[in-house]
Motif scaffolding. Structure first.
Motif, PDB file in Angstrom:
ATOM      1  N   HIS A 216     -33.679  44.236 -10.538  1.00 23.83           N
ATOM      2  CA  HIS A 216     -34.187  44.665  -9.238  1.00 23.83           C
ATOM      3  C   HIS A 216     -33.286  44.219  -8.088  1.00 23.83           C
ATOM      4  CE1 HIS A 216     -38.552  45.161 -10.880  1.00 23.83           C
ATOM      5  NE2 HIS A 216     -37.757  46.151 -11.214  1.00 23.83           N
ATOM      6  N   LEU A 217     -32.067  43.796  -8.426  1.00 20.16           N
ATOM      7  CA  LEU A 217     -31.077  43.442  -7.416  1.00 20.16           C
ATOM      8  C   LEU A 217     -30.059  44.570  -7.280  1.00 20.16           C
ATOM      9  CD1 LEU A 217     -30.325  39.733  -8.416  1.00 20.16           C
ATOM     10  CD2 LEU A 217     -31.425  40.480  -6.301  1.00 20.16           C
ATOM     11  N   VAL A 218     -29.669  44.876  -6.056  1.00 19.17           N
ATOM     12  CA  VAL A 218     -28.541  45.762  -5.817  1.00 19.17           C
ATOM     13  C   VAL A 218     -27.522  44.967  -5.005  1.00 19.17           C
ATOM     14  CG1 VAL A 218     -29.554  46.761  -3.706  1.00 19.17           C
ATOM     15  CG2 VAL A 218     -27.788  48.013  -4.952  1.00 19.17           C
ATOM     16  N   VAL A 219     -26.257  45.053  -5.415  1.00 14.71           N
ATOM     17  CA  VAL A 219     -25.184  44.256  -4.812  1.00 14.71           C
ATOM     18  C   VAL A 219     -24.300  45.187  -4.002  1.00 14.71           C
ATOM     19  CG1 VAL A 219     -23.286  42.662  -5.240  1.00 14.71           C
ATOM     20  CG2 VAL A 219     -25.262  42.677  -6.773  1.00 14.71           C
ATOM     21  N   THR A 220     -24.211  44.933  -2.700  1.00 11.30           N
ATOM     22  CA  THR A 220     -23.443  45.784  -1.800  1.00 11.30           C
ATOM     23  C   THR A 220     -22.337  44.964  -1.147  1.00 11.30           C
ATOM     24  OG1 THR A 220     -25.019  45.346  -0.020  1.00 11.30           O
ATOM     25  CG2 THR A 220     -25.426  47.283  -1.371  1.00 11.30           C
ATOM     26  N   GLY A 221     -21.606  45.588  -0.238  1.00 14.15           N
ATOM     27  CA  GLY A 221     -20.546  44.889   0.478  1.00 14.15           C
ATOM     28  C   GLY A 221     -19.174  45.247  -0.054  1.00 14.15           C
ATOM     29  N   PRO A 222     -18.128  45.028   0.761  1.00 18.13           N
ATOM     30  CA  PRO A 222     -16.760  45.393   0.369  1.00 18.13           C
ATOM     31  C   PRO A 222     -16.069  44.268  -0.405  1.00 18.13           C
ATOM     32  CG  PRO A 222     -16.758  44.587   2.616  1.00 18.13           C
ATOM     33  CD  PRO A 222     -18.194  44.518   2.137  1.00 18.13           C
TER      34      PRO A 222
ATOM     35  N   SER B  53     -14.841  54.746   8.634  1.00 20.55           N
ATOM     36  CA  SER B  53     -15.533  53.583   8.092  1.00 20.55           C
ATOM     37  C   SER B  53     -14.629  52.859   7.095  1.00 20.55           C
ATOM     38  CB  SER B  53     -16.827  54.007   7.400  1.00 20.55           C
ATOM     39  OG  SER B  53     -17.402  52.912   6.708  1.00 20.55           O
ATOM     40  N   ARG B  54     -14.713  51.544   7.063  1.00 14.92           N
ATOM     41  CA  ARG B  54     -13.924  50.788   6.091  1.00 14.92           C
ATOM     42  C   ARG B  54     -14.643  50.656   4.754  1.00 14.92           C
ATOM     43  NH1 ARG B  54     -14.841  45.041   5.964  1.00 14.92           N
ATOM     44  NH2 ARG B  54     -16.562  44.394   7.328  1.00 14.92           N
ATOM     45  N   PHE B  55     -15.801  51.306   4.611  1.00 11.34           N
ATOM     46  CA  PHE B  55     -16.584  51.208   3.387  1.00 11.34           C
ATOM     47  C   PHE B  55     -16.596  52.536   2.640  1.00 11.34           C
ATOM     48  CE2 PHE B  55     -18.775  48.347   6.487  1.00 11.34           C
ATOM     49  CZ  PHE B  55     -18.360  47.156   5.934  1.00 11.34           C
ATOM     50  N   GLY B  56     -16.579  52.465   1.325  1.00 10.75           N
ATOM     51  CA  GLY B  56     -16.803  53.643   0.515  1.00 10.75           C
ATOM     52  C   GLY B  56     -15.538  54.276  -0.033  1.00 10.75           C
ATOM     53  N   LEU B  57     -15.733  55.149  -1.017  1.00 13.51           N
ATOM     54  CA  LEU B  57     -14.661  55.868  -1.703  1.00 13.51           C
ATOM     55  C   LEU B  57     -14.513  57.266  -1.122  1.00 13.51           C
ATOM     56  CD1 LEU B  57     -15.921  54.831  -5.226  1.00 13.51           C
ATOM     57  CD2 LEU B  57     -13.732  54.098  -4.297  1.00 13.51           C
TER      58      LEU B  57
ATOM     59  N   ARG C  98     -20.057  54.047  -4.253  1.00 14.20           N
ATOM     60  CA  ARG C  98     -20.346  54.180  -2.823  1.00 14.20           C
ATOM     61  C   ARG C  98     -19.405  55.194  -2.186  1.00 14.20           C
ATOM     62  NH1 ARG C  98     -21.470  49.357   1.596  1.00 14.20           N
ATOM     63  NH2 ARG C  98     -21.586  50.715   3.426  1.00 14.20           N
ATOM     64  N   CYS C  99     -19.981  56.153  -1.475  1.00 17.57           N
ATOM     65  CA  CYS C  99     -19.222  57.259  -0.894  1.00 17.57           C
ATOM     66  C   CYS C  99     -18.874  56.997   0.564  1.00 17.57           C
ATOM     67  CB  CYS C  99     -20.028  58.552  -0.986  1.00 17.57           C
ATOM     68  SG  CYS C  99     -20.541  58.959  -2.659  1.00 17.57           S
ATOM     69  N   LEU C 100     -17.670  57.400   0.940  1.00 18.56           N
ATOM     70  CA  LEU C 100     -17.264  57.383   2.337  1.00 18.56           C
ATOM     71  C   LEU C 100     -17.839  58.621   3.013  1.00 18.56           C
ATOM     72  CD1 LEU C 100     -15.445  56.287   4.678  1.00 18.56           C
ATOM     73  CD2 LEU C 100     -13.644  57.784   3.773  1.00 18.56           C
ATOM     74  N   PRO C 101     -18.721  58.465   4.014  1.00 16.89           N
ATOM     75  CA  PRO C 101     -19.342  59.649   4.642  1.00 16.89           C
ATOM     76  C   PRO C 101     -18.313  60.508   5.375  1.00 16.89           C
ATOM     77  CG  PRO C 101     -20.571  57.636   5.144  1.00 16.89           C
ATOM     78  CD  PRO C 101     -19.274  57.204   4.538  1.00 16.89           C
TER      79      PRO C 101
ATOM     80  N   SER D 293     -24.103  55.984  -3.746  1.00 12.75           N
ATOM     81  CA  SER D 293     -24.742  55.345  -2.592  1.00 12.75           C
ATOM     82  C   SER D 293     -23.950  55.656  -1.335  1.00 12.75           C
ATOM     83  CB  SER D 293     -24.839  53.829  -2.783  1.00 12.75           C
ATOM     84  OG  SER D 293     -23.565  53.209  -2.686  1.00 12.75           O
ATOM     85  N   PHE D 294     -24.600  55.472  -0.207  1.00 19.33           N
ATOM     86  CA  PHE D 294     -23.921  55.563   1.084  1.00 19.33           C
ATOM     87  C   PHE D 294     -24.662  54.699   2.085  1.00 19.33           C
ATOM     88  CE2 PHE D 294     -27.083  59.000   1.609  1.00 19.33           C
ATOM     89  CZ  PHE D 294     -27.571  58.753   2.891  1.00 19.33           C
TER      90      PHE D 294
END
Length: 479
Positions: A110-116, A172-176, A163-166, A201-202
């Protein structure tokens, strides 16, 4: 009301009976004396209500969904505990947050791990406990594929989202990016059983509903394409970004239209666009319901229908929206100086405990002035006696009002919890308390610092409000 009778701009908070009961109880002056400094009080029942309302919104739309509390929004252990009790998970972005969540009862799944650019120790812990990892780069994916954890003599797959780059936020510096996503999918296929690719994810900056609906539909399409490649791809995470309404529409729009340099200490100027939107037409669970009922651009079905037809589970990671009305921050006034038509208060803490300033802004909801004498007036009634005469000059004190800005107990000129001149209905005095309402979401500890060796404000959990005596305890945060 959006303004006082004299035209002074205000940002009154929406009614909060639980917080009002704590203010009226006489407990806060006692705690201020006991702690000898600022503190926060938490109202976890509000968290329960907010979480329940989100579950209700998902159920009403017929959507299979799961809520993860964004732990970064508040470090208190009690909210992690309430997430577990309410059948929710937790969103973490560091090894310390992950260990804290596990220690307070969250199951690894039940954990989701986010961040760069996640630390290898975080990735190892996440994989070891079966957490879902939102992969932010190809290097991160390669690291997970190359070193799956050995558990009980067998290799266990690593659970991931991509994780998608919108497209709407290409800087944004986050996402693919699109090409990186294609490469990532190929690598997931080659990885075989080492990786369980559960979806995408986004996270979007801002609070607009339509762009979230559009991107949600696009990610459902990606799930369908990934399934053709033999990947599971049955979940998408839309992150957080559910707005919170602190005040009513009239008050907020009137404030924005009327505020100017004259309403701030030292003529400080703030751009209206830098303020958090303290009013939203739809907020919290209502914003989630609106999102589910929205038709993405170019589609003939709602988000809810698109998710259901594709058999895709919706994950979300709200922080502030789960913490609405779940706590407040209390400072004691250490000193009062008079300026040209207003007072300058110094409190026993710093602006780092009201962290909206990290957006070149400040926390705008009006604080409550609570008397230093418990039971005297609870900060609402004016002092007895005749009204003072208005002072001359362009910044004269307004009849019946006592404007005051709030400075911190540090040597930094810019350390101001509130640059705005708050229009109090009685004169603030040394020893009085200032209670900043609804601060549980990001305000309490995102920027906290023991500058000057000042202790970090403790967190007091109000477990029950019975009559005039709330039951309280210190939060059980490990660190």
């Amino acid at each position: 009301m959006a303004v006082t009778a004299a035209g002074w701009p205000t940002v009154p908070v929406l009614p909060d009976p639980a917080a009002d009961a704590v203010l009226a109880s006489g407990l806060l002056p006692e705690l201020s004396y006991a702690f000898g400094g600022p503190f926060h009080f938490l109202l976890p029942d509000a968290f329960d209500r907010n979480l329940g309302a989100m579950h209700d919104a998902l159920a009403a739309a017929g959507v299979d969904g799961f809520v993860h509390f964004a732990k970064k929004a508040n470090k208190a252990a009690v909210f992690v505990e309430r997430a577990v009790a309410g059948n929710a998970g937790v969103d973490v972005a560091s090894a310390a947050e992950l260990r804290e969540a596990l220690g307070h009862g969250v199951r690894g799944e039940h954990l989701v791990v986010t961040g760069p650019a996640k630390d290898p120790a975080l990735l190892h812990l996440a994989a070891q406990h079966g957490a879902l990892v939102a992969v932010d780069s190809l290097d991160e994916l390669d690291a997970l594929v190359a070193a799956p954890p050995a558990l009980g003599g067998r290799v266990r797959h690593v659970r991931i989202l991509l994780r998608c780059l919108p497209n709407t936020q290409p800087n944004s510096r986050f996402g693919l990016s699109g090409s990186e996503l294609a490469t990532a999918l190929e690598r997931c296929v080659r990885a075989g059983d080492a990786v369980r690719m559960e979806g995408f994810s986004f996270h979007l900056s801002g609070y607009a509903i339509q762009p979230r609906a559009d991107l949600t539909a696009d990610l459902v399409d990606l799930c369908l394409k990934a399934r053709v490649l033999g990947l599971e791809a049955g979940r998408i995470s839309i992150g957080g970004g559910l707005p919170v309404s602190y005040t009513d529409a009239e008050s907020w729009h009137t404030f924005l239209a009327g505020q100017n340099r004259g309403h701030y200490h030292a003529g400080k100027a703030f751009h209206a666009g830098d303020f958090y939107p303290y009013h939203s037409p739809v907020a919290g669970a209502d914003a989630l319901a609106t999102l589910l009922a929205t038709r993405p651009e170019g589609r003939d079905r709602t988000v809810a229908a698109i998710l259901k037809d594709a058999g895709v589970q919706l994950l979300l990671e709200p922080g502030r929206a789960l913490l609405h009305q779940a706590g407040a921050t209390v400072f004691r006034i250490q000193g009062v100086k008079e300026r040209d038509g207003y007072s300058l208060l110094t409190v026993d803490g710093t602006s780092l405990s009201l962290s909206e300033q990290w957006f070149n802004s400040e926390y705008l909801p009006d604080p409550v002035l609570l008397s230093r004498d418990p039971g005297r007036d609870h900060g609402h009634d004016p002092e007895p006696g005749p009204e003072p005469e208005p002072e001359p000059g362009p910044h004269r004190r307004l009849a019946g009002l006592f404007p005051a800005s709030v400075g911190a107990a540090t040597c930094l000129e810019s350390d101001m919890p509130t640059w705005r001149k708050i229009a109090f209905h009685r004169r603030p005095r040394t020893g009085d308390l200032l209670v900043y309402p609804n601060t549980a979401g990001y305000q309490m500890d995102s920027n906290e610092s023991p500058f000057h060796d000042l202790p970090l404000p403790p967190k007091v959990v109000i477990d029950r409000i019975a009559g005039d005596r709330p039951r309280w305890r210190l939060d059980r945060h490990f660190t």
